[in-house]
Design a protein around this motif. Sequence first.
Motif, PDB file in Angstrom:
ATOM      1  N   LEU A 181       0.637  10.267   2.206  1.00 47.85           N
ATOM      2  CA  LEU A 181       1.221  10.888   1.028  1.00 47.85           C
ATOM      3  C   LEU A 181       2.560  10.816   0.722  1.00 47.85           C
ATOM      4  N   SER A 182       3.345  10.823   2.019  1.00 48.94           N
ATOM      5  CA  SER A 182       4.769  10.954   2.009  1.00 48.94           C
ATOM      6  C   SER A 182       5.390   9.743   1.733  1.00 48.94           C
ATOM      7  N   ARG A 183       4.480   8.598   1.981  1.00 51.63           N
ATOM      8  CA  ARG A 183       4.946   7.366   1.716  1.00 51.63           C
ATOM      9  C   ARG A 183       4.494   6.357   0.554  1.00 51.63           C
ATOM     10  N   TYR A 184       3.473   6.861   0.041  1.00 50.76           N
ATOM     11  CA  TYR A 184       2.921   5.835  -0.968  1.00 50.76           C
ATOM     12  C   TYR A 184       2.500   6.904  -2.048  1.00 50.76           C
ATOM     13  N   ASP A 185       2.614   6.431  -3.353  1.00 50.26           N
ATOM     14  CA  ASP A 185       2.150   7.078  -4.562  1.00 50.26           C
ATOM     15  C   ASP A 185       0.994   6.206  -4.995  1.00 50.26           C
TER      16      ASP A 185
END
Length: 477
Positions: free
Chosen positions: A439-443
């Motif tokens: 979740l912190s790396r990709y939308d």
Amino acid sequence: MTEGRSNEEEEESRVLGFDKMPGPWGLPILGSLLTLGSAHPRRFSEWGSKYYGNIFRYKMVYQDYVVLNGYEAVEDGLLLCGNSLSGRKPFPVVDHVHKGKRIFFTNCDSTWREWKTFAIRAMAAAMPGMPLKICDEGEKLISDMLDLGFATGTAIDIKDLMKCRMAQIGFRSFIDKEFEETEVQGIIDEIYGPFRSKPLSGFLFLIPSLAYIPPFNRYLDAIKRNYTLVQRRLEKAIKERLSPDDDSTDVAASFFKDHPNPDEDEIERLACLLIDWIFAGVSTTSEQALWVLLFLMKHTDQMKIVQAELRNALKDGKGVEQLYKNKDLVPRFQASIHEVMRLRPIAPMAFFHKTIDEAVVGGFRIPENVVIVPNVWSAHHDPDLWSPDPESFRPERHISGDGKFLPSKYVIPFSLGPRKCVGEELARANIFIINALLLSRYDFQLAQESENVDMEGELASILQTPDFKIQIHDKLD
């Protein structure tokens, strides 16, 4: 109080016999099979609220079952009367292969207590080093996703990828070893295979005595041959694991420190514990992590809040393994996981228990050898606890007035009492860290073909996510 009678005698006089417990009608031999259909926790909840109350009984073939609906009934049965309800329903698939050496499936006897005590202690020793290992497997999961074209917008199914990484985490926590991916997939298939073989396994679950006649006995012999190969492979890995004086802290290290010169029976029991470790921990944790992703993708407004919170917490170069040790920095993320575990508990009926002696639960006397169905789902969807919207995904219900994460004692995805999940801390770490990395790396978003996915899930031994595919929307800075 009646003169001359103690409080205990008064309470005893109010206890109702098992024959007085309400429940659906049943036929000779078949019991309530036709009335029940499929044993779904939502149906049990409805039966309790409409007809029978929070504790009721039914019969399947020759076996009596008691359903515990609502948090109070589950707590009364599993926590307050936990020792009496700590047995397991016999399952020939396991009994035929391992002869009582699988602690997940055995009754609460002295051997079970000894090995459970060891597992808890060994897990506590292993946990400090696990966040970094989980992060490593999370990075490998992302690499697997990229290999499938995730970064270029290809819609991908990550269910098998997630399960493989959760299995590797399980092996690293137990014997500090990773297997080749093809090998780990083979081990997973052999461990779970017997429980997917319907209808034979289903008939055996209902009528264990079928194990002695064809085709069931041949089915069990085939399973035993395959299981023996897996067990021998794991015994070999355990023996190669380490010398007892090294600095490792995995579960096998704790075992060898206690047993510097283990005999073959002890090695076999440790291998059976490892099989349980994988059986009870891989699909459950993998599916729960996927439920978190699925709910957030279905509620993009909530996902954006969580992603912003995670990015803010990680902006100073912290790693996710450090964030796990400072979880208070991400209360909304914690609340979202908690809410998903409430709505879709991975074991909504907590794996059936069995009475090993007589017990009084909810004012009814339950005899020995009755199967207990703790309906965790009913507690998690109880209108009295979660009104006005028990079916809604609303993480803010677990946030206090000053913005802190406020876990609810009524959310019990890992059950209660003596049979409470031994690997809870590892499971929670897996779900937190893997999802935080993604979740912190990709939308990302659900692929168009999965936008109308059925959020009820698929109930087998656990509550599985439906099949779905995800697509990258953007890479976050």
